[in-house]
Design a protein around this motif. Structure first.
Motif, PDB file in Angstrom:
ATOM      1  N   UNK A 102       0.809  -1.100   0.307  1.00  0.00           N
ATOM      2  CA  UNK A 102      -0.272   0.148  -0.119  1.00  0.00           C
ATOM      3  C   UNK A 102       0.754   0.883   0.163  1.00  0.00           C
ATOM      4  N   UNK A 103       2.374   1.246   0.676  1.00  0.00           N
ATOM      5  CA  UNK A 103       3.130   2.562   1.081  1.00  0.00           C
ATOM      6  C   UNK A 103       3.142   2.560  -0.820  1.00  0.00           C
ATOM      7  N   UNK A 104       3.618   1.569  -0.638  1.00  0.00           N
ATOM      8  CA  UNK A 104       4.464   1.660  -2.717  1.00  0.00           C
ATOM      9  C   UNK A 104       2.618   1.317  -3.722  1.00  0.00           C
ATOM     10  N   UNK A 105       1.419   1.511  -3.495  1.00  0.00           N
ATOM     11  CA  UNK A 105       1.026   1.663  -4.493  1.00  0.00           C
ATOM     12  C   UNK A 105      -0.303   3.413  -4.383  1.00  0.00           C
ATOM     13  N   UNK A 106       0.568   3.354  -3.237  1.00  0.00           N
ATOM     14  CA  UNK A 106      -0.568   4.456  -3.282  1.00  0.00           C
ATOM     15  C   UNK A 106      -1.405   4.892  -2.655  1.00  0.00           C
TER      16      UNK A 106
END
Length: 306
Positions: A102-106
């Motif tokens: 989630x931190x990567x994908x937004x």
């Protein structure tokens, strides 16, 4: 009309081997588009090219209005991807791993991860390394769907899932489409594509041999039929069925119960009318595996075997 994916003569070669040969596709925004074919047909190669995991030998593609190469990380955050060979290991829990994604994908809507996990029957407190193949696949599905991306790219998404979870996945696909998301998925399971997709491309040996809607695909599929009769001779059955042009590989076994097997291409209306005058004690129409039915039909139509 807008397209979420467009490819023009997209080709990938590895030395003398051509993994994808001049693929032309146009996937409408908001549609569910299926790519089917046996293993090695080029499905995974096509997806990796669209995501810039590998680079094409020639041709080009546009994904969500951008070049996969030029779009970079910003473009990939708008895509949810489930690879066909999902490799998930580590001593972290499923919840911790999804937080990392989630931190990567937004941005992920509040409660979305728990909602998806509950629907799929996934325990997020377990460590990833202890999960079965099916539960790892569920985890992969959650990470692909959780941020509600504009485009979902799903390679063999139901691999390892039991039938009830497969049905839940199909519900998730329909809901994504209703939200305006585009779904691009691959499979070698014909029934799965028929349940999920609006449009279908058939791949064989790296080439697109047919693109059409699901109704056309269903009508042209080859099915295996098994019929049992009583109170009739095998000769009468053989005469009645032998004249049907769409019935092939007919085998009639005489006995107290006359046993008939064969394959039917397309609609079975003529077959039903032909057997109606007789006493039928059993009738089974079985969908064959994709390679022996749809792929064979489209390959011969396209002259693939020439």
């Amino acid at each position: 009309m807008t397209y979420a994916i467009e490819t023009r003569a997209l080709t990938k070669r590895y030395g003398r081997h051509t993994a994808l040969d001049g693929m032309d596709l146009a996937v409408e925004t908001g549609s569910v588009f299926g790519v089917i074919g046996p293993n090695g047909a080029g499905k995974t190669t096509a997806m990796r090219l669209l995501l810039d995991i590998i680079r094409p030998t020639s041709g080009d593609a546009t994904v969500l209005g951008e070049s996969p190469r030029a779009g970079g990380a910003a473009l990939r955050r708008r895509i949810g991807f489930l690879p066909g060979e999902l490799m998930l290991e580590g001593r972290v829990t499923g919840r911790a791993l999804l937080k990392h994604y989630a931190d990567i994908s937004g941005s992920v809507p509040e409660g979305r991860i728990d909602e998806l996990a509950e629907r799929l029957g996934l325990d997020l407190s377990r460590h990833v390394r202890t999960l079965s193949k099916g539960n790892k696949q569920k985890l992969g599905l959650v990470q692909a769907f959780m941020h509600e991306p504009a485009l979902l790219v799903l390679d063999e998404p139901t691999s390892g899932l039991d039938p009830l979870v497969q049905q839940e996945f199909l519900s998730m696909v329909r809901e994504a489409q209703n939200r305006g998301q585009t779904v691009f998925l691959s499979s070698h399971v014909l029934s799965e594509i028929q349940s999920a997709a609006d449009q279908v491309a058939v791949l064989r040996r790296g080439r697109v041999v047919k693109v059409g809607d699901v109704a056309t695909l269903r009508a042209s599929a080859v099915r295996r039929v098994v019929i049992e009769f009583t109170d009739v001779s095998a000769d009468r059955i053989r005469t009645a069925l032998g004249a049907l042009p769409q019935l092939d590989h007919l085998a009639v076994v005489d006995g107290e119960v006359v046993h008939v097997t064969g394959t039917v291409e397309g609609h079975i209306n003529s077959l039903v009318k032909a057997i109606a005058p007789f006493h039928v004690v059993d009738l089974r129409v079985e969908e064959q595996d994709l390679e022996s039915s749809v792929i064979t039909f489209y390959s011969s139509e396209a002259g693939d075997e020439n």
